[in-house]
Write an enzyme that holds these catalytic residues in place. Sequence first.
Site, PDB file in Angstrom:
ATOM      1  N   LYS A   1       9.595-102.400  -5.518  1.00  0.00           N
ATOM      2  CA  LYS A   1       8.178-102.066  -5.305  1.00  0.00           C
ATOM      3  C   LYS A   1       7.886-100.604  -5.606  1.00  0.00           C
ATOM      4  O   LYS A   1       6.733-100.173  -5.597  1.00  0.00           O
ATOM      5  CB  LYS A   1       7.840-102.379  -3.840  1.00  0.00           C
ATOM      6  CG  LYS A   1       6.379-102.392  -3.491  1.00  0.00           C
ATOM      7  CD  LYS A   1       6.234-102.724  -2.003  1.00  0.00           C
ATOM      8  CE  LYS A   1       4.815-102.514  -1.520  1.00  0.00           C
ATOM      9  NZ  LYS A   1       4.742-102.659  -0.044  1.00  0.00           N
ATOM     10  N   LEU A   2       8.933 -99.846  -5.869  1.00  0.00           N
ATOM     11  CA  LEU A   2       8.792 -98.398  -6.094  1.00  0.00           C
ATOM     12  C   LEU A   2       8.038 -97.724  -4.947  1.00  0.00           C
ATOM     13  O   LEU A   2       7.016 -97.059  -5.137  1.00  0.00           O
ATOM     14  CB  LEU A   2       8.143 -98.107  -7.459  1.00  0.00           C
ATOM     15  CG  LEU A   2       8.914 -98.643  -8.680  1.00  0.00           C
ATOM     16  CD1 LEU A   2       8.251 -98.208  -9.985  1.00  0.00           C
ATOM     17  CD2 LEU A   2      10.379 -98.202  -8.674  1.00  0.00           C
TER      18      LEU A   2
ATOM     19  N   SER B   1      13.945 -99.313   5.921  1.00  0.00           N
ATOM     20  CA  SER B   1      15.239 -99.197   6.595  1.00  0.00           C
ATOM     21  C   SER B   1      15.369 -98.021   7.556  1.00  0.00           C
ATOM     22  O   SER B   1      16.434 -97.846   8.157  1.00  0.00           O
ATOM     23  CB  SER B   1      16.350 -99.100   5.547  1.00  0.00           C
ATOM     24  OG  SER B   1      16.267 -97.868   4.881  1.00  0.00           O
TER      25      SER B   1
ATOM     26  N   THR C   1      22.489-105.514   8.998  1.00  0.00           N
ATOM     27  CA  THR C   1      22.931-104.261   9.631  1.00  0.00           C
ATOM     28  C   THR C   1      23.609-104.509  10.976  1.00  0.00           C
ATOM     29  O   THR C   1      23.258-105.479  11.684  1.00  0.00           O
ATOM     30  CB  THR C   1      21.708-103.341   9.839  1.00  0.00           C
ATOM     31  OG1 THR C   1      22.050-102.284  10.725  1.00  0.00           O
ATOM     32  CG2 THR C   1      20.534-104.087  10.465  1.00  0.00           C
ATOM     33  N   ASP C   2      24.513-103.630  11.334  1.00  0.00           N
ATOM     34  CA  ASP C   2      25.129-103.707  12.670  1.00  0.00           C
ATOM     35  C   ASP C   2      24.100-103.486  13.775  1.00  0.00           C
ATOM     36  O   ASP C   2      24.342-103.802  14.938  1.00  0.00           O
ATOM     37  CB  ASP C   2      26.286-102.696  12.807  1.00  0.00           C
ATOM     38  CG  ASP C   2      25.907-101.251  12.522  1.00  0.00           C
ATOM     39  OD1 ASP C   2      24.711-100.952  12.306  1.00  0.00           O
ATOM     40  OD2 ASP C   2      26.827-100.393  12.514  1.00  0.00           O
ATOM     41  N   GLU C   3      22.923-102.958  13.410  1.00  0.00           N
ATOM     42  CA  GLU C   3      21.920-102.640  14.429  1.00  0.00           C
ATOM     43  C   GLU C   3      21.325-103.887  15.063  1.00  0.00           C
ATOM     44  O   GLU C   3      20.694-103.799  16.117  1.00  0.00           O
ATOM     45  CB  GLU C   3      20.825-101.738  13.840  1.00  0.00           C
ATOM     46  CG  GLU C   3      21.431-100.463  13.287  1.00  0.00           C
ATOM     47  CD  GLU C   3      20.434 -99.370  12.992  1.00  0.00           C
ATOM     48  OE1 GLU C   3      19.346 -99.366  13.573  1.00  0.00           O
ATOM     49  OE2 GLU C   3      20.770 -98.502  12.167  1.00  0.00           O
TER      50      GLU C   3
ATOM     51  N   TYR D   1      12.776-101.700  13.629  1.00  0.00           N
ATOM     52  CA  TYR D   1      13.577-101.944  12.417  1.00  0.00           C
ATOM     53  C   TYR D   1      14.622-103.021  12.661  1.00  0.00           C
ATOM     54  O   TYR D   1      14.698-104.015  11.940  1.00  0.00           O
ATOM     55  CB  TYR D   1      14.261-100.644  11.960  1.00  0.00           C
ATOM     56  CG  TYR D   1      15.416-100.886  11.022  1.00  0.00           C
ATOM     57  CD1 TYR D   1      15.201-101.418   9.749  1.00  0.00           C
ATOM     58  CD2 TYR D   1      16.737-100.632  11.420  1.00  0.00           C
ATOM     59  CE1 TYR D   1      16.275-101.671   8.900  1.00  0.00           C
ATOM     60  CE2 TYR D   1      17.799-100.886  10.572  1.00  0.00           C
ATOM     61  CZ  TYR D   1      17.560-101.411   9.315  1.00  0.00           C
ATOM     62  OH  TYR D   1      18.614-101.674   8.481  1.00  0.00           O
TER      63      TYR D   1
ATOM     64  N   LYS E   1      15.161-106.845  11.085  1.00  0.00           N
ATOM     65  CA  LYS E   1      16.349-107.316  10.351  1.00  0.00           C
ATOM     66  C   LYS E   1      16.967-108.538  11.043  1.00  0.00           C
ATOM     67  O   LYS E   1      17.454-109.458  10.374  1.00  0.00           O
ATOM     68  CB  LYS E   1      17.391-106.197  10.216  1.00  0.00           C
ATOM     69  CG  LYS E   1      16.971-105.047   9.329  1.00  0.00           C
ATOM     70  CD  LYS E   1      16.659-105.460   7.902  1.00  0.00           C
ATOM     71  CE  LYS E   1      17.899-105.681   7.055  1.00  0.00           C
ATOM     72  NZ  LYS E   1      17.539-105.934   5.629  1.00  0.00           N
TER      73      LYS E   1
ATOM     74  N   PRO F   1      17.839 -80.976  13.268  1.00  0.00           N
ATOM     75  CA  PRO F   1      17.304 -81.575  14.501  1.00  0.00           C
ATOM     76  C   PRO F   1      18.172 -82.725  15.017  1.00  0.00           C
ATOM     77  O   PRO F   1      18.056 -83.866  14.567  1.00  0.00           O
ATOM     78  CB  PRO F   1      15.920 -82.089  14.058  1.00  0.00           C
ATOM     79  CG  PRO F   1      16.058 -82.346  12.586  1.00  0.00           C
ATOM     80  CD  PRO F   1      17.073 -81.374  12.066  1.00  0.00           C
TER      81      PRO F   1
ATOM     82  N   ASN G   1      27.429 -88.141  16.638  1.00  0.00           N
ATOM     83  CA  ASN G   1      26.503 -87.425  15.745  1.00  0.00           C
ATOM     84  C   ASN G   1      26.754 -85.916  15.740  1.00  0.00           C
ATOM     85  O   ASN G   1      26.666 -85.265  14.697  1.00  0.00           O
ATOM     86  CB  ASN G   1      25.049 -87.686  16.157  1.00  0.00           C
ATOM     87  CG  ASN G   1      24.632 -89.113  15.875  1.00  0.00           C
ATOM     88  OD1 ASN G   1      25.274 -89.822  15.098  1.00  0.00           O
ATOM     89  ND2 ASN G   1      23.547 -89.551  16.509  1.00  0.00           N
TER      90      ASN G   1
END
Length: 341
Positions: free
Chosen positions: A32-33, A81, A121-123, A146, A150, A201, A248
């Site tokens: 879809k750009l 995503s 996804t693992d999410e 999100y 999914k 951040p 993180n």
Amino acid sequence: MKALVTGGCGFIGSHVVRALVADGWDVTNLDKLTYASNLRNLDEIAGHPRYRLIEGDVCDPAVVERAVDGQDLVINFAAESHVDRSLLDPLVFVRTDIEGVVVLLEALRKRPNAAFVQMSTDEVFGTLPAPLEAAEDAPFNPSSPYSASKAAAELQVRAYAGTYGMAATVLRCCNVYGPNQHIEKFIPLFLTRAMRGESLPLYGDGRQEREWIYVSDLVSAVRLVVGQLPAGGGLQELHVGSGERRGNLDVAERICDIVERPRSLITPVADRPGHDRRYALDAGKLRAMGWRAEVPFETGIQLTAEWYRANPDVWGAAASAGFADYFREQYGERLSEPRPT
Ligand code: TYD
């Protein structure tokens, strides 16, 4: 053999498009750009005789019907995503990630000879306390708009495989990083900002843990899976996990060290609402099929840093499309009121 790759101008899609063309596939890329697509990601195959781009939306049945026709394989990477954007604008995720899959499945239902691979996804499993790892039959427990989208997309794939006996494979992958990733995501955002000496951040306490896979290892998983698609219909679910789990803060510190900037750039800011603490996949099933993750995190992060250093014109092309506005909306307040460490 002919393959349709959706979202092929995005990060992962572009790597898979190039790999399939190199492997001899005739590849159509339906994209879809959107802001996350970057034509520069496909510079090296733009004029290739076995590659063509259709600019269009996976939610548009007429476009999808035409694109799916005659394909042996359809791989769906077309998705919104970014978790942070799903908090700002969830409906676009419902549309592309769920409705888009159903439009693809409807087109595929009429073409039983084409196999379908859905990138997930693992999410979808939500946060998992250590030392748990999600196996393929773990229960869904998504926490962001999100990941809920999914998970819903996966349920649609499951429904079509069950109802119509469609051949479908769901690949659930851990966090992917490497060249071509949009700079809104954690690793490229921190790399490119650190290179300029800008603040990084870090959400909350930075102790959230993610499992990181270098993009070439995901590509090798896709190659293996499309080379061994099961005969007959039904659903196959496979986990693409590297086992490379990092907090993180550790990743942020490593980034500062690699680009030779002070760790004091790391700025703790207000956490992402509903932020999952930890993801972890059990990839034993895929390993039993002969797959291995080959790139250790330490190597992958250095390769990624080198790529972002060497290719500002490529990632900058995508970053110019409204990124400054997004950054201001997402981080403006957070960075003007950094949390005390
Ligand atoms: P992200 O790349 O958005 O992937 P996901 O949330 O889908 O795992 O983020 C990876 C981790 O980095 C996640 O725990 C959120 C964190 N993060 C920050 O701390 N600061 C940021 O600016 C971003 C984008 C992410």
